[in-house]
Enzyme design. Structure first.
Site, short mmCIF file in Angstrom:
data_model
loop_
_atom_site.label_atom_id
_atom_site.label_comp_id
_atom_site.label_asym_id
_atom_site.label_seq_id
_atom_site.Cartn_x
_atom_site.Cartn_y
_atom_site.Cartn_z
N ARG A 3 0.81 -1.22 0.00
CA ARG A 3 0.00 0.00 0.00
C ARG A 3 0.85 1.27 0.00
NH1 ARG A 3 -4.61 -2.17 4.04
NH2 ARG A 3 -5.65 -3.45 2.51
N LYS A 49 -14.98 0.68 -3.55
CA LYS A 49 -15.26 0.48 -2.13
C LYS A 49 -14.56 1.54 -1.28
CE LYS A 49 -13.50 -2.24 1.20
NZ LYS A 49 -12.92 -3.40 1.80
N PRO A 66 -20.21 1.33 1.04
CA PRO A 66 -18.99 0.64 0.63
C PRO A 66 -19.27 -0.87 0.57
CG PRO A 66 -18.62 2.04 2.57
CD PRO A 66 -20.09 1.92 2.35
N ASP A 68 -18.48 -4.65 -0.06
CA ASP A 68 -17.49 -5.72 -0.18
C ASP A 68 -18.21 -7.02 0.08
OD1 ASP A 68 -17.87 -5.86 2.57
OD2 ASP A 68 -15.84 -5.24 3.09
N GLN A 112 -25.75 0.68 7.19
CA GLN A 112 -24.88 -0.40 6.72
C GLN A 112 -23.70 -0.57 7.66
OE1 GLN A 112 -21.13 -1.43 5.29
NE2 GLN A 112 -21.68 0.68 5.14
#
Length: 150
Positions: A3, A49, A66, A68, A112
């Site tokens: 990353r 996402k 988002p 996933d 969510q």
């Protein structure tokens, strides 16, 4: 370490934006959700996402979802069971997001988030076992006043 290259690339991309990264990021608050997500996805290592996470948590887009595999599983368990067993594709991601917004309205992203956290084993351990033994679904317990739906 993988990353790290995205962080360096993102910093460079933000510095190259007209007016600098701070101004560009601030300008995203004025965009519609999909426009903000598309703009964020122009940054190195940022996909739909992560862009939806940024929009929800930093750009006041309270209806950003988002999606996933975990959110998809929650959706197929509680909101759109007819999608269970399907493959998570970009089109299905959009259906999942739309289903959350349809059910929870302008604060769907936060609903969510609560459902996601409630599914974590560390959080389930904090709740009485009787909570998980009921036949009621957690999404039914999460009632959000949605003036667009109610």
């Amino acid at each position: 370490m993988i990353r790290a290259k995205y962080i360096v690339g993102t910093v460079a991309a933000l510095r190259a934006k007209p007016g600098g990264g701070v101004n560009w990021l601030a300008s995203l608050r004025k965009l519609e959700l999909q426009e903000a997500i598309d703009a964020l996805c122009s940054l190195p290592g940022v996909g739909p996402k992560v862009a939806a996470c940024i929009a929800l948590f930093s750009l006041d887009q309270h209806h950003a979802i988002p999606v996933d595999t975990h959110v998809w599983q929650i959706a197929t368990r509680y909101i759109i069971p007819e999608l269970a067993g399907t493959r998570l594709t970009p089109k299905i991601c959009n259906r999942v997001a739309d289903a959350f917004v349809s059910k929870y309205g302008k604060y769907a992203g936060w609903a969510q988030t609560l459902l996601f956290i409630a599914e974590l084993p560390s959080q389930k351990a904090l709740l009485p076992s009787s909570f998980w033994d009921t036949k009621e679904r957690i999404s039914d317990k999460l009632e959000i006043k949605n003036p667009e739906v109610n």
